[in-house]
Design an enzyme around this catalytic site. Structure first.
Site, mmCIF file in Angstrom:
data_model
loop_
_atom_site.group_PDB
_atom_site.id
_atom_site.type_symbol
_atom_site.label_atom_id
_atom_site.label_comp_id
_atom_site.label_asym_id
_atom_site.label_seq_id
_atom_site.Cartn_x
_atom_site.Cartn_y
_atom_site.Cartn_z
ATOM 1 N N PRO A 151 0.783 -1.228 0.000
ATOM 2 C CA PRO A 151 0.000 0.000 0.000
ATOM 3 C C PRO A 151 0.824 1.291 0.000
ATOM 4 C CG PRO A 151 -0.180 -1.134 2.108
ATOM 5 C CD PRO A 151 0.487 -2.085 1.160
ATOM 6 N N ASN A 152 0.329 2.222 -0.778
ATOM 7 C CA ASN A 152 0.837 3.598 -0.865
ATOM 8 C C ASN A 152 2.131 3.741 -1.657
ATOM 9 O OD1 ASN A 152 -1.284 4.854 0.724
ATOM 10 N ND2 ASN A 152 -0.389 3.769 2.455
ATOM 11 N N ARG B 177 4.820 12.344 -2.524
ATOM 12 C CA ARG B 177 4.971 12.936 -1.193
ATOM 13 C C ARG B 177 6.137 12.252 -0.468
ATOM 14 N NH1 ARG B 177 1.573 12.516 2.596
ATOM 15 N NH2 ARG B 177 2.544 14.284 3.599
ATOM 16 N N TYR C 167 11.549 8.619 0.990
ATOM 17 C CA TYR C 167 11.499 7.594 -0.061
ATOM 18 C C TYR C 167 12.142 8.028 -1.380
ATOM 19 C CZ TYR C 167 8.192 5.648 3.269
ATOM 20 O OH TYR C 167 7.611 5.156 4.414
ATOM 21 N N ASN D 15 7.946 -5.836 -1.195
ATOM 22 C CA ASN D 15 7.922 -4.733 -0.247
ATOM 23 C C ASN D 15 6.464 -4.616 0.205
ATOM 24 O OD1 ASN D 15 7.874 -2.407 1.225
ATOM 25 N ND2 ASN D 15 9.054 -1.188 -0.250
ATOM 26 N N ALA E 37 3.315 -1.013 4.693
ATOM 27 C CA ALA E 37 2.829 -1.026 6.083
ATOM 28 C C ALA E 37 2.398 -2.427 6.538
ATOM 29 C CB ALA E 37 1.666 -0.050 6.234
ATOM 30 N N HIS F 121 4.449 -4.849 8.870
ATOM 31 C CA HIS F 121 4.475 -4.780 10.336
ATOM 32 C C HIS F 121 3.194 -5.295 10.979
ATOM 33 C CE1 HIS F 121 7.692 -2.254 8.963
ATOM 34 N NE2 HIS F 121 6.874 -1.329 8.519
ATOM 35 N N ASP G 143 1.764 -15.935 6.084
ATOM 36 C CA ASP G 143 1.260 -17.290 5.843
ATOM 37 C C ASP G 143 1.242 -17.619 4.352
ATOM 38 O OD1 ASP G 143 0.938 -17.790 8.530
ATOM 39 O OD2 ASP G 143 -1.226 -17.458 8.547
ATOM 40 N N GLU H 10 12.718 -9.712 0.998
ATOM 41 C CA GLU H 10 11.982 -8.548 1.496
ATOM 42 C C GLU H 10 12.811 -7.290 1.226
ATOM 43 O OE1 GLU H 10 12.075 -8.552 5.749
ATOM 44 O OE2 GLU H 10 10.404 -7.158 5.943
ATOM 45 N N HIS I 13 12.914 -2.970 1.707
ATOM 46 C CA HIS I 13 12.380 -1.696 2.195
ATOM 47 C C HIS I 13 13.249 -0.568 1.664
ATOM 48 C CE1 HIS I 13 9.451 -3.637 4.591
ATOM 49 N NE2 HIS I 13 10.380 -4.455 5.044
ATOM 50 N N ILE I 14 12.593 0.410 1.081
ATOM 51 C CA ILE I 14 13.309 1.549 0.491
ATOM 52 C C ILE I 14 14.024 2.323 1.584
ATOM 53 C CG2 ILE I 14 12.980 3.733 -0.757
ATOM 54 C CD1 ILE I 14 10.457 2.359 -2.040
ATOM 55 N N SER I 15 13.329 2.560 2.684
ATOM 56 C CA SER I 15 13.917 3.319 3.796
ATOM 57 C C SER I 15 14.603 2.360 4.769
ATOM 58 C CB SER I 15 12.827 4.114 4.522
ATOM 59 O OG SER I 15 11.904 3.234 5.144
ATOM 60 N N ARG J 44 13.870 4.017 12.083
ATOM 61 C CA ARG J 44 12.607 4.765 12.181
ATOM 62 C C ARG J 44 11.846 4.352 13.453
ATOM 63 N NH1 ARG J 44 9.767 4.668 6.457
ATOM 64 N NH2 ARG J 44 8.567 6.335 7.468
ATOM 65 N N ARG K 195 8.165 -0.135 13.121
ATOM 66 C CA ARG K 195 8.660 -0.526 11.795
ATOM 67 C C ARG K 195 9.782 -1.553 11.895
ATOM 68 N NH1 ARG K 195 6.088 3.121 8.270
ATOM 69 N NH2 ARG K 195 5.717 5.108 9.259
HETATM 70 O O1 CA2 Z 1 10.727 1.730 3.446
HETATM 71 C C1 CA2 Z 1 9.844 1.065 2.894
HETATM 72 O O2 CA2 Z 1 9.952 0.617 1.759
HETATM 73 C C2 CA2 Z 1 8.515 0.820 3.615
HETATM 74 O O3 CA2 Z 1 8.085 -0.497 3.310
HETATM 75 C C3 CA2 Z 1 7.549 1.834 3.082
HETATM 76 C C4 CA2 Z 1 6.202 1.809 3.779
HETATM 77 C C5 CA2 Z 1 6.352 1.840 5.298
HETATM 78 O O4 CA2 Z 1 5.093 1.651 5.917
HETATM 79 C C6 CA2 Z 1 7.313 0.766 5.785
HETATM 80 O O5 CA2 Z 1 7.459 0.895 7.188
HETATM 81 C C7 CA2 Z 1 8.664 0.918 5.121
HETATM 82 C C8 CA2 Z 1 5.351 3.006 3.400
HETATM 83 C C9 CA2 Z 1 5.140 3.195 1.948
HETATM 84 C C10 CA2 Z 1 4.399 4.484 1.765
HETATM 85 O O6 CA2 Z 1 4.886 5.109 0.619
HETATM 86 C C11 CA2 Z 1 4.662 6.434 0.494
HETATM 87 C C12 CA2 Z 1 5.009 6.981 -0.704
HETATM 88 C C13 CA2 Z 1 4.834 8.320 -0.889
HETATM 89 C C14 CA2 Z 1 4.306 9.110 0.097
HETATM 90 C C15 CA2 Z 1 3.960 8.553 1.285
HETATM 91 C C16 CA2 Z 1 4.138 7.215 1.493
#
Ligand code: CA2
Length: 152
Positions: free
Chosen positions: A9-10, A17, A22, A73, A76, A79, A86, A97, A99-101, A106, A110
């Protein structure tokens, strides 16, 4: 070798944003990079993104018998989702797995990953390049070795 890249998601909002966390590249840029890296590695890449947990589970189940590796990836859902954990266990496809960040730097929530418990390897904090590194890792550990050239 065929690799399925799954984003949760997202992540389709990348570049729109929170560029401080990211990066400023967009999700469309990421999809282009995945195809370019696949070409360089000689790997077929299919991508899937959804904001819905059940759809992500469905796609992981769909992958059974169809792909050789998964790069995921779960965003959210990393977590929170025992369902994604499963599903990854059920299909038993080698998964990495990403994660970009740097999730370890953090918020404490997370630092818990359910999906990661079913993954062979995790890459964090490498930006978009983490996806490339994950594909390289899967190819190295699960790709078919190229045939040795026969001389003469
Ligand atoms: O660091 C990552 O790749 C995460 O999986 C990104 C997730 C976050 O919930 C994980 O803890 C770490 C969030 C992705 C949301 O992406 C956005 C992109 C643009 C603006 C806001 C959020």
């Amino acid at each position: 070798m065929k690799i399925l890249v799954i984003n949760g998601p997202n992540l389709n909002f990348l570049g729109i944003r929170e560029p401080g966390i990211y990066g400023k590249n967009t999700f469309a840029d990421l999809l282009q990079m995945l195809q370019a890296w696949g070409g360089e590695l000689g790997v077929e890449v299919e991508q899937y993104q959804s904001n819905h947990e059940g759809d992500l589970v469905d796609k992981i189940q769909w992958a059974y018998g169809k792909v050789d590796g998964i790069v995921i990836n779960p965003a959210a859902y990393t977590h929170t989702s025992v369902a994604i954990l499963d599903a990854l266990k059920a299909v038993s496809i080698p998964a990495v797995e990403v994660h970009i960040s740097d999730v370890d730097a953090r918020e404490p929530f997370r630092q818990i990953s359910y999906a990661g418990l079913a993954c062979k390897h995790t890459i964090k904090g490498q930006g978009f390049d983490g996806y490339r590194q994950a594909m390289v890792w899967l190819k190295k550990h699960y790709g078919t070795p190229s045939p040795t050239p026969v001389e003469g």
